[in-house]
Design a protein around this motif. Sequence first.
Motif, PDB file in Angstrom:
ATOM      1  N   PRO A   9       0.823  -1.228   0.000  1.00 14.16           N
ATOM      2  CA  PRO A   9       0.000   0.000   0.000  1.00 14.16           C
ATOM      3  C   PRO A   9       0.848   1.266   0.000  1.00 14.16           C
ATOM      4  O   PRO A   9       0.861   2.021   0.970  1.00 14.16           O
ATOM      5  CB  PRO A   9      -0.813  -0.121   1.296  1.00 14.16           C
ATOM      6  N   SER A  51       3.829   3.879  -2.678  1.00 12.59           N
ATOM      7  CA  SER A  51       4.414   4.156  -3.988  1.00 12.59           C
ATOM      8  C   SER A  51       5.723   3.386  -4.144  1.00 12.59           C
ATOM      9  O   SER A  51       6.463   3.176  -3.175  1.00 12.59           O
ATOM     10  CB  SER A  51       4.661   5.658  -4.137  1.00 12.59           C
ATOM     11  N   ASN A  79       2.024  -1.709  -6.498  1.00 17.32           N
ATOM     12  CA  ASN A  79       1.150  -0.990  -5.561  1.00 17.32           C
ATOM     13  C   ASN A  79      -0.138  -1.818  -5.355  1.00 17.32           C
ATOM     14  O   ASN A  79      -0.634  -2.455  -6.287  1.00 17.32           O
ATOM     15  CB  ASN A  79       0.829   0.381  -6.184  1.00 17.32           C
ATOM     16  N   ASP A  80      -0.681  -1.807  -4.134  1.00 13.10           N
ATOM     17  CA  ASP A  80      -1.845  -2.656  -3.838  1.00 13.10           C
ATOM     18  C   ASP A  80      -3.074  -2.339  -4.699  1.00 13.10           C
ATOM     19  O   ASP A  80      -3.780  -3.247  -5.147  1.00 13.10           O
ATOM     20  CB  ASP A  80      -2.211  -2.592  -2.338  1.00 13.10           C
ATOM     21  N   ALA A  81      -3.310  -1.027  -4.941  1.00 11.06           N
ATOM     22  CA  ALA A  81      -4.479  -0.668  -5.744  1.00 11.06           C
ATOM     23  C   ALA A  81      -4.255  -1.060  -7.207  1.00 11.06           C
ATOM     24  O   ALA A  81      -5.186  -1.477  -7.907  1.00 11.06           O
ATOM     25  CB  ALA A  81      -4.768   0.818  -5.625  1.00 11.06           C
ATOM     26  N   THR A 138     -10.189   1.817  -4.296  1.00 14.62           N
ATOM     27  CA  THR A 138     -10.423   0.911  -3.175  1.00 14.62           C
ATOM     28  C   THR A 138     -10.629   1.768  -1.932  1.00 14.62           C
ATOM     29  O   THR A 138      -9.800   2.617  -1.607  1.00 14.62           O
ATOM     30  CB  THR A 138      -9.232  -0.055  -2.973  1.00 14.62           C
ATOM     31  N   GLY A 174      -6.764   3.298   3.474  1.00 15.66           N
ATOM     32  CA  GLY A 174      -6.374   4.412   2.607  1.00 15.66           C
ATOM     33  C   GLY A 174      -7.315   4.453   1.410  1.00 15.66           C
ATOM     34  O   GLY A 174      -8.236   3.638   1.287  1.00 15.66           O
ATOM     35  N   LEU A 175      -7.095   5.419   0.528  1.00 16.82           N
ATOM     36  CA  LEU A 175      -7.838   5.459  -0.737  1.00 16.82           C
ATOM     37  C   LEU A 175      -6.858   5.074  -1.835  1.00 16.82           C
ATOM     38  O   LEU A 175      -5.941   5.838  -2.149  1.00 16.82           O
ATOM     39  CB  LEU A 175      -8.406   6.866  -0.986  1.00 16.82           C
ATOM     40  N   GLY A 176      -7.039   3.857  -2.356  1.00 17.19           N
ATOM     41  CA  GLY A 176      -6.165   3.403  -3.427  1.00 17.19           C
ATOM     42  C   GLY A 176      -6.863   3.628  -4.757  1.00 17.19           C
ATOM     43  O   GLY A 176      -8.086   3.760  -4.823  1.00 17.19           O
ATOM     44  N   GLU A 201      -0.890   7.863  -7.679  1.00 21.38           N
ATOM     45  CA  GLU A 201      -1.397   7.960  -6.301  1.00 21.38           C
ATOM     46  C   GLU A 201      -2.692   8.768  -6.308  1.00 21.38           C
ATOM     47  O   GLU A 201      -2.753   9.876  -5.752  1.00 21.38           O
ATOM     48  CB  GLU A 201      -0.347   8.619  -5.381  1.00 21.38           C
ATOM     49  N   HIS A 257      -4.230  10.697  -3.376  1.00 22.16           N
ATOM     50  CA  HIS A 257      -3.623  11.905  -2.831  1.00 22.16           C
ATOM     51  C   HIS A 257      -3.828  13.102  -3.756  1.00 22.16           C
ATOM     52  O   HIS A 257      -3.130  14.119  -3.635  1.00 22.16           O
ATOM     53  CB  HIS A 257      -2.144  11.653  -2.499  1.00 22.16           C
ATOM     54  N   GLU A 304      -7.978  11.012  -0.011  1.00 24.86           N
ATOM     55  CA  GLU A 304      -7.950   9.906   0.960  1.00 24.86           C
ATOM     56  C   GLU A 304      -8.553  10.314   2.305  1.00 24.86           C
ATOM     57  O   GLU A 304      -9.242   9.537   2.953  1.00 24.86           O
ATOM     58  CB  GLU A 304      -6.499   9.427   1.149  1.00 24.86           C
TER      59      GLU A 304
HETATM   60  C1  BGC Z   1      -1.264   4.885  -0.516  1.00 27.89           C
HETATM   61  C2  BGC Z   1      -1.471   4.130  -1.793  1.00 27.89           C
HETATM   62  C3  BGC Z   1      -2.314   2.895  -1.536  1.00 27.89           C
HETATM   63  C4  BGC Z   1      -3.602   3.249  -0.837  1.00 27.89           C
HETATM   64  C5  BGC Z   1      -4.446   2.039  -0.475  1.00 27.89           C
HETATM   65  C6  BGC Z   1      -2.619   5.187   0.086  1.00 27.89           C
HETATM   66  O1  BGC Z   1      -2.446   5.894   1.277  1.00 27.89           O
HETATM   67  O2  BGC Z   1      -0.565   6.095  -0.755  1.00 27.89           O
HETATM   68  O3  BGC Z   1      -0.243   3.784  -2.355  1.00 27.89           O
HETATM   69  O4  BGC Z   1      -2.599   2.276  -2.762  1.00 27.89           O
HETATM   70  O5  BGC Z   1      -3.320   3.980   0.355  1.00 27.89           O
HETATM   71  O6  BGC Z   1      -3.776   1.176   0.354  1.00 27.89           O
END
Ligand code: BGC
Length: 292
Positions: free
Chosen positions: A68, A70, A107-109, A132, A136-138, A157, A160, A179
């Motif tokens: 999760p 960068s 990256n997870d998203a 997602t 966080g907001l992915g 990202e 953000h 996010e």
């Molecule tokens: C991170 C992302 C990630 C997301 C979901 C964010 O805060 O910066 O890289 O994909 O959270 O986990």
Amino acid sequence: MAKIGFDIGGTNIAAGLVSDEGVLLKKGSLPFPQDKDFEKVLSTCEQLVAALEEGETEPVKSVGVAVPGSIDATASIVLNAFNLGFSNTPLKEALEERLHKAVFLINDADAAVLAEHRVGSLRGCSNAFMITLGTGLGGGFIFNGTLFRGGRGNGTEPGHAILVNGGRHCTCGNDGCAEAYCAATRLVQDGKAYGWSSAKMVIDAAKAGDPFANAIVNAYVDDIGSYLASVINLLDPERIAIGGGVSAAGEFIMKPIRENVQKKTFFDQPTDIVVATAGNDAGIFGAAFIAE
Ligand code: BGC
């Protein structure tokens, strides 16, 4: 040959053995070390691999890891994963040494969007977006049929993007990031004053007709609506998928989001906004898909 996909999160590290045909053969999960000690993270990954390989005739050669945060352009270093306490962390090299396997980071998203594109709700789309809604907001983009990894290779990202100038403080250190308004964590923050300690509790209370919970959810939907309308105006995606814990609320949340987005977009033609279908294992699948 089967691959291992890891989905490293701030609460759990999940891992699965995925066949060439994209079938999840085995799965395991262990808590993410709460002191965020890197050595413990590596040992946890090692334990999960040992459990997945048990009884297999051949050791797995390659591993994909969804994180999760960068990742640098060489896909070796986690630049920032605030929820894991990773900063300029050479995760690829450290895991390769520990596991004696080739390691590929994503990256997870992006892993989720890849899984969604291959086997879920974005199948067949040439240009699509996914968010997602979790801790966080992915977010991730499919452009011209493939995952867009950023113009300079640093990934994207979208969580953000600034939604409110000088707004709520974000985990990344900035103020007003999307996010801080659209992640599930926002529902937790707003619900705290009423004794709700999870996003699900707020949503359940809203479903049961509680006026305070409904006010929280309405404000949340309004912010997601503004965010997605901006994405649509920038990119005009064929479809947007919404995944993560909050999407489990289904039409209760999806219908007002669609209506809110539609009020705010430039285009008259509504954008298709759907719940992600690759499920909780999307991160594992997406990570396994990038392992070569
Ligand atoms: C991170 C992302 C990630 C997301 C979901 C964010 O805060 O910066 O890289 O994909 O959270 O986990």
